[in-house]
Design a protein around this motif. Structure first.
Motif, PDB file in Angstrom:
ATOM      1  N   PHE A 126      27.312  62.952  31.396  1.00  0.00           N
ATOM      2  CA  PHE A 126      28.528  63.696  31.096  1.00  0.00           C
ATOM      3  C   PHE A 126      29.126  64.358  32.335  1.00  0.00           C
ATOM      4  CE2 PHE A 126      26.086  63.450  27.205  1.00  0.00           C
ATOM      5  CZ  PHE A 126      27.040  63.052  26.287  1.00  0.00           C
ATOM      6  N   LEU A 127      28.504  64.122  33.483  1.00  0.00           N
ATOM      7  CA  LEU A 127      29.033  64.675  34.726  1.00  0.00           C
ATOM      8  C   LEU A 127      30.134  63.781  35.284  1.00  0.00           C
ATOM      9  CD1 LEU A 127      25.702  65.738  36.461  1.00  0.00           C
ATOM     10  CD2 LEU A 127      27.457  67.268  35.538  1.00  0.00           C
ATOM     11  N   PRO A 128      31.051  64.341  36.064  1.00  0.00           N
ATOM     12  CA  PRO A 128      32.093  63.525  36.697  1.00  0.00           C
ATOM     13  C   PRO A 128      31.467  62.505  37.648  1.00  0.00           C
ATOM     14  CG  PRO A 128      32.602  65.867  36.868  1.00  0.00           C
ATOM     15  CD  PRO A 128      31.199  65.759  36.355  1.00  0.00           C
ATOM     16  N   ALA A 129      32.231  61.483  37.992  1.00  0.00           N
ATOM     17  CA  ALA A 129      31.741  60.477  38.944  1.00  0.00           C
ATOM     18  C   ALA A 129      31.342  61.154  40.240  1.00  0.00           C
ATOM     19  CB  ALA A 129      32.842  59.451  39.210  1.00  0.00           C
ATOM     20  N   GLY A 130      30.183  60.757  40.768  1.00  0.00           N
ATOM     21  CA  GLY A 130      29.689  61.369  41.993  1.00  0.00           C
ATOM     22  C   GLY A 130      28.712  62.497  41.743  1.00  0.00           C
ATOM     23  N   GLY A 131      28.454  62.788  40.470  1.00  0.00           N
ATOM     24  CA  GLY A 131      27.445  63.787  40.153  1.00  0.00           C
ATOM     25  C   GLY A 131      27.967  65.161  39.795  1.00  0.00           C
ATOM     26  N   GLY A 132      29.182  65.469  40.158  1.00  0.00           N
ATOM     27  CA  GLY A 132      29.739  66.775  39.819  1.00  0.00           C
ATOM     28  C   GLY A 132      29.168  67.892  40.678  1.00  0.00           C
ATOM     29  N   SER A 133      29.730  69.068  40.493  1.00  0.00           N
ATOM     30  CA  SER A 133      29.306  70.236  41.266  1.00  0.00           C
ATOM     31  C   SER A 133      28.186  70.975  40.533  1.00  0.00           C
ATOM     32  CB  SER A 133      30.495  71.182  41.445  1.00  0.00           C
ATOM     33  OG  SER A 133      30.859  71.726  40.187  1.00  0.00           O
ATOM     34  N   PRO A 134      27.501  71.902  41.226  1.00  0.00           N
ATOM     35  CA  PRO A 134      26.499  72.719  40.537  1.00  0.00           C
ATOM     36  C   PRO A 134      27.085  73.463  39.329  1.00  0.00           C
ATOM     37  CG  PRO A 134      26.253  72.961  42.897  1.00  0.00           C
ATOM     38  CD  PRO A 134      27.493  72.138  42.673  1.00  0.00           C
ATOM     39  N   ALA A 135      28.355  73.857  39.427  1.00  0.00           N
ATOM     40  CA  ALA A 135      29.004  74.547  38.300  1.00  0.00           C
ATOM     41  C   ALA A 135      29.094  73.630  37.087  1.00  0.00           C
ATOM     42  CB  ALA A 135      30.398  75.019  38.710  1.00  0.00           C
ATOM     43  N   ASP A 136      29.350  72.329  37.331  1.00  0.00           N
ATOM     44  CA  ASP A 136      29.397  71.371  36.222  1.00  0.00           C
ATOM     45  C   ASP A 136      28.037  71.261  35.545  1.00  0.00           C
ATOM     46  OD1 ASP A 136      32.082  70.717  36.701  1.00  0.00           O
ATOM     47  OD2 ASP A 136      31.521  69.211  38.196  1.00  0.00           O
ATOM     48  N   VAL A 137      26.982  71.190  36.339  1.00  0.00           N
ATOM     49  CA  VAL A 137      25.627  71.087  35.793  1.00  0.00           C
ATOM     50  C   VAL A 137      25.283  72.329  34.992  1.00  0.00           C
ATOM     51  CG1 VAL A 137      23.180  70.862  36.370  1.00  0.00           C
ATOM     52  CG2 VAL A 137      24.885  69.560  37.660  1.00  0.00           C
ATOM     53  N   ILE A 138      25.615  73.506  35.534  1.00  0.00           N
ATOM     54  CA  ILE A 138      25.334  74.764  34.847  1.00  0.00           C
ATOM     55  C   ILE A 138      26.094  74.837  33.530  1.00  0.00           C
ATOM     56  CG2 ILE A 138      25.686  77.269  34.970  1.00  0.00           C
ATOM     57  CD1 ILE A 138      25.121  77.020  37.995  1.00  0.00           C
TER      58      ILE A 138
END
Length: 198
Positions: A126-138
């Motif tokens: 569910f993360l954006p392409a490229g892995g996303g930022s730490p904020a996305d993971v949180i």
């Protein structure tokens, strides 16, 4: 995925039946803490060890299995008081019971190697392409934990209402045996689980 019954679900039901709605809510807090621990280890890359190291995987699964079996034994030992709480329990005992419920939720969640799969395989989809930022993971982690806690709160409420049936000693004893049997089966299933089953 959250609604599928597993070890954390069964421990939550068991704690609520044994000690009441307050204990069930504290168990949710313990389970959520365990999920936060898995999220943190995943962010650090440590959760991948349960997927790549058979030794680490085995340690986690045996710890979880042993704890579930322990809970089953304790449920049988205390079957006569299952779901029954004295109207005026001492405050110290209340605190001890709540701490025990929190620990049960925490240990069951933290010792469940399947949670590594959630944070290593499911959430990254569910993360954006490229892995996303730490904020996305949180953010995704917080959403997953909130969904889990909300579902478990519904379960605690329903089990708390059904607890009134436990006024009958025969019903209390029957539920204690059923709860212990399910915990034992989950413990045994966890003990024989392989990493390929995740």
């Amino acid at each position: 995925m959250v609604a599928a019954p597993g070890p954390s679900f069964m421990v939550l039901v068991n704690e609520t039946l044994r000690f009441g709605r307050g204990a069930g809510l504290v168990t949710i807090l313990g389970s959520s803490t365990g999920l936060l621990m898995w999220a943190a280890t995943s962010a650090l890359g440590l959760a991948a060890l349960t997927q790549t190291s058979e030794l680490v995987f085995t340690i986690f699964k045996l710890a979880g299995a042993a704890y579930l079996c322990y809970l089953a034994v304790m449920t049988v030992r205390n079957r006569r008081n299952f779901g029954h709480r004295p109207p005026e329990a001492p405050e110290g005992r209340d605190t001890a019971t709540l701490w025990r419920s929190y620990r049960s939720g925490l240990v069951t969640s933290a010792a469940n190697p399947k949670m590594a799969t959630v944070y290593l395989a499911l959430i990254p989809q569910f993360l954006p392409a490229g892995g996303g930022s730490p904020a996305d993971v949180i953010t995704l982690t917080a959403v997953q934990i909130l969904i889990s806690a909300a579902w478990y709160a519904v379960v605690v409420t329903l089990v708390g209402l059904a607890r009134r049936l436990l006024a009958m000693p025969a019903v209390r004893m029957g539920l204690a045996w059923v709860s212990a049997a399910v915990l034992l089966l989950l413990g045994l299933r966890t003990a024989v689980m392989t990493s390929s089953m995740l």
